[in-house]
Design an enzyme around this catalytic site. Structure first.
Site, short mmCIF file in Angstrom:
data_model
loop_
_atom_site.label_atom_id
_atom_site.label_comp_id
_atom_site.label_asym_id
_atom_site.label_seq_id
_atom_site.Cartn_x
_atom_site.Cartn_y
_atom_site.Cartn_z
N HIS A 63 -69.41 -38.24 -19.60
CA HIS A 63 -69.96 -39.30 -20.45
C HIS A 63 -70.34 -40.53 -19.63
O HIS A 63 -69.52 -41.38 -19.33
CB HIS A 63 -68.91 -39.69 -21.52
CG HIS A 63 -69.44 -40.58 -22.59
ND1 HIS A 63 -68.97 -40.55 -23.89
CD2 HIS A 63 -70.40 -41.54 -22.59
CE1 HIS A 63 -69.62 -41.43 -24.63
NE2 HIS A 63 -70.48 -42.06 -23.85
N HIS A 65 -73.89 -43.41 -18.98
CA HIS A 65 -75.21 -43.88 -19.43
C HIS A 65 -75.92 -44.45 -18.21
O HIS A 65 -75.63 -45.57 -17.80
CB HIS A 65 -75.06 -45.02 -20.45
CG HIS A 65 -74.28 -44.65 -21.68
ND1 HIS A 65 -74.88 -44.33 -22.87
CD2 HIS A 65 -72.95 -44.58 -21.92
CE1 HIS A 65 -73.96 -44.07 -23.79
NE2 HIS A 65 -72.76 -44.21 -23.24
N ARG A 67 -79.18 -44.92 -18.06
CA ARG A 67 -80.24 -45.80 -18.59
C ARG A 67 -81.68 -45.49 -18.18
O ARG A 67 -82.58 -46.22 -18.56
CB ARG A 67 -79.95 -47.26 -18.19
CG ARG A 67 -78.58 -47.79 -18.52
CD ARG A 67 -78.37 -47.95 -19.99
NE ARG A 67 -77.13 -48.69 -20.28
CZ ARG A 67 -76.38 -48.47 -21.34
NH1 ARG A 67 -76.71 -47.54 -22.23
NH2 ARG A 67 -75.29 -49.17 -21.54
N ASN A 97 -78.96 -42.06 -25.32
CA ASN A 97 -79.38 -43.28 -26.04
C ASN A 97 -80.18 -44.20 -25.12
O ASN A 97 -79.86 -45.37 -24.94
CB ASN A 97 -78.17 -44.01 -26.64
CG ASN A 97 -77.18 -44.49 -25.61
OD1 ASN A 97 -77.09 -43.94 -24.51
ND2 ASN A 97 -76.42 -45.52 -25.92
N HIS A 173 -69.71 -39.36 -31.39
CA HIS A 173 -69.19 -40.72 -31.37
C HIS A 173 -68.70 -40.92 -32.81
O HIS A 173 -69.49 -41.10 -33.72
CB HIS A 173 -70.29 -41.72 -31.02
CG HIS A 173 -69.83 -43.15 -31.05
ND1 HIS A 173 -70.09 -44.04 -30.04
CD2 HIS A 173 -69.13 -43.86 -31.98
CE1 HIS A 173 -69.57 -45.22 -30.33
NE2 HIS A 173 -68.99 -45.14 -31.51
N HIS A 223 -64.59 -40.46 -26.44
CA HIS A 223 -63.88 -41.75 -26.40
C HIS A 223 -62.97 -42.00 -27.61
O HIS A 223 -63.06 -43.02 -28.26
CB HIS A 223 -64.82 -42.93 -26.12
CG HIS A 223 -66.07 -43.03 -26.96
ND1 HIS A 223 -66.07 -42.87 -28.31
CD2 HIS A 223 -67.34 -43.33 -26.60
CE1 HIS A 223 -67.29 -43.04 -28.77
NE2 HIS A 223 -68.09 -43.32 -27.74
N ASP A 296 -67.30 -43.06 -19.94
CA ASP A 296 -68.23 -43.78 -20.82
C ASP A 296 -68.81 -44.98 -20.03
O ASP A 296 -68.87 -46.10 -20.54
CB ASP A 296 -67.56 -44.25 -22.10
CG ASP A 296 -68.55 -44.84 -23.10
OD1 ASP A 296 -69.77 -44.76 -22.86
OD2 ASP A 296 -68.10 -45.38 -24.13
N HIS A 300 -74.45 -52.72 -18.20
CA HIS A 300 -75.36 -53.76 -18.69
C HIS A 300 -75.52 -54.76 -17.55
O HIS A 300 -74.65 -54.87 -16.69
CB HIS A 300 -74.80 -54.44 -19.94
CG HIS A 300 -74.68 -53.48 -21.09
ND1 HIS A 300 -75.78 -53.00 -21.77
CD2 HIS A 300 -73.60 -52.89 -21.66
CE1 HIS A 300 -75.38 -52.16 -22.73
NE2 HIS A 300 -74.06 -52.06 -22.67
N GLY A 315 -70.11 -52.23 -23.90
CA GLY A 315 -70.12 -51.21 -22.84
C GLY A 315 -69.37 -51.69 -21.61
O GLY A 315 -69.45 -52.87 -21.25
O1 DOR Z 1 -69.71 -49.60 -25.86
C1 DOR Z 1 -70.56 -48.74 -25.92
N1 DOR Z 1 -71.69 -48.82 -25.18
N2 DOR Z 1 -70.39 -47.69 -26.74
C2 DOR Z 1 -71.38 -46.80 -26.98
O2 DOR Z 1 -71.18 -45.88 -27.72
C3 DOR Z 1 -72.71 -46.96 -26.34
C4 DOR Z 1 -72.57 -47.69 -25.08
C5 DOR Z 1 -73.89 -48.12 -24.48
O3 DOR Z 1 -74.81 -47.31 -24.45
O4 DOR Z 1 -73.98 -49.25 -24.01
#
Ligand code: DOR
Length: 429
Positions: A63, A65, A67, A97, A173, A223, A296, A300, A315
């Site tokens: 898991h 991201h 981006r 996502n 989720h 999570h 996870d 950012h 996140g």
């Molecule tokens: O805190 C989170 N950020 N939870 C999520 O499910 C998505 C993730 C994100 O993509 O930033």
């Protein structure tokens, strides 16, 4: 052929061995290092001696991201997978996502191309459930692709009633849409926990379990933040439901009473919970009842994560610290390290059906991590490979550091240097 020598974790025991690796990257023989094996040694071109370090199977983080495409200012496959390798992670599962969700064949192919061009680890990619036909189309072409189900989006509930491809694993989720408010309404981490409470997770888990129980689908809940949810999952599994789950390092390490509640660094969904909820989660972990640990990693940009809590995106990034965090947790909480390693190697490989990964075993791919468990160090954002430098892990003192990572028998990372980029799709035919 190369040979790696040292104290290795093999089928849950520490053994001082020689590991011979073929040119194709497979483990071809393992034998006690005090046994001379002239025939094997005569065929070896190079020896890597791990000396006093531990040799672990490469980690799988199901898991993250990264981006890309769409939000490269936060992360991309190159920076994200470099951070992963520095923690001994050799396979990542990237979430769908993106700015434009990965929910059809065209976007899936585009992302696959980008990842193949720039990944330092091997990888697999999720599809997002928005339209069953589009999922079927992609699965027909690529085989079993995992599907991410964002339950907190109300439209998803109706989709779960439709006929969906049976080959896929559905990764939930699990926060129920009727019980969560927009994260922008919370001014600190306590408020976030109130407006997205454990009860929302429990109701979400109920829906996911019903989907699996009544319709026969295979599911994984990601999570999970509370022991109550874990109990529901384990009970369902006991009665034949095909369900597994993971927990994150941040829900293991942090609880509300310990963190600065106003800091956006601790803003994440599902939220950081109260101490008693965290204690329950730790008990489940210590008893070995957790299937998988996944980061996870949700990066950012630094300016997004240093302002006001209510405006910051949720996140926590931290894939670069996974292995030291696990070793530190095992030491501090007296949890068997070998058990934690299974949760990031063998178990995710089995659940996500990643062939020949997650174990140091003849016939398996030689994904090996050289881990110096004696080092103690302070997490410093200046040495972060991720673009998301601001994490709640900064300044933590951790134990153990990855010295080198072998991916499919190739030395790809050593002491802060990336030697080769050979990342590939794990389900490539
Ligand atoms: O805190 C989170 N950020 N939870 C999520 O499910 C998505 C993730 C994100 O993509 O930033």
């Amino acid at each position: 052929m190369i040979l790696i020598r040292g104290l290795a974790l093999i089928e849950r025991t520490w053994r001082r061995v020689n590991i011979a690796i073929s040119d194709a990257g497979y483990i071809v023989k393992i034998w006690r290092s005090d046994y001379a094996n002239r025939y094997m040694l005569s065929r070896v071109e190079a020896i890597y001696n791990a000396k006093e370090c531990l040799i672990l199977p490469g980690l799988i983080d199901v898991h993250v991201h990264f981006r890309e495409p769409g939000e490269e200012h936060k992360e991309d496959f190159s920076t994200g997978t470099k951070a992963a390798l520095a923690s001994g992670v050799v396979v990542i599962g990237d979430m769908p996502n993106n700015r434009f969700p990965i929910d059809n064949l065209e976007r899936f192919c585009e992302k696959l191309q980008i990842a193949t061009r720039s990944s330092y680890t091997d990888f697999f990619l999720y599809l997002m459930l928005t339209n069953p036909n589009r999922i079927s189309e992609t699965i027909r072409k690529f085989g079993s692709v995992p599907v991410k189900v964002y339950l907190y989006d109300r439209r998803t509930l109706a989709l779960l009633k439709k006929e969906l491809p049976r080959e896929a694993i559905y990764v939930f989720h699990a926060e129920h849409p009727d019980m969560v408010s927009d994260h922008g309404e919370a001014h600190d981490a306590y408020e976030l926990d109130k407006i997205r409470p454990v009860e929302a997770e429990l109701r979400g888990v109920d829906i996911a379990l019903r989907f699996a129980r009544e319709r026969g689908y295979r599911i994984h809940i990601t999570h999970v933040s509370s022991s109550e949810a874990i109990r529901k999952i384990l009970d369902a599994r006991g009665s034949g439901v095909r369900v597994t789950f993971d927990v994150t390092p941040h829900h293991i390490i942090f609880f509300l009473e310990k963190v600065d509640p106003k800091s956006p660094l601790y803003k994440v969904l599902p939220p950081i919970r109260r101490r008693e909820i965290n204690t329950g989660l730790l008990r489940m972990l210590a008893k070995g009842l957790v299937d998988v640990i996944a980061t996870d990693h949700a990066p950012h940009s630094p300016d997004e994560k240093c302002g006001d809590f209510s405006e910051a995106p949720p996140g926590i990034s931290g894939v670069q610290y996974l292995l030291p965090l696990l070793y530190s947790i095992s030491k501090r909480m007296h949890i068997d390290f070998r058990m934690l390693i299974k949760m990031v190697t063998e178990n995710p490989a089995r659940i996500f059906m990643i062939p020949r990964r997650g174990r140091i075993k003849v016939g398996f791919l030689a994904d090996l991590v050289i881990f110096d468990h004696r080092r103690k160090w302070v997490i410093d954002p200046d040495f972060a490979f991720s673009k998301a430098k601001l994490t709640p892990y900064n300044s933590l003192v951790v134990r153990g550091e990855v010295v080198a990572t072998f991916l499919r028998g190739r030395l790809v990372y050593e002491e802060g240097n990336f030697l080769k980029r050979i990342g590939n799709y794990v389900f490539a035919k």
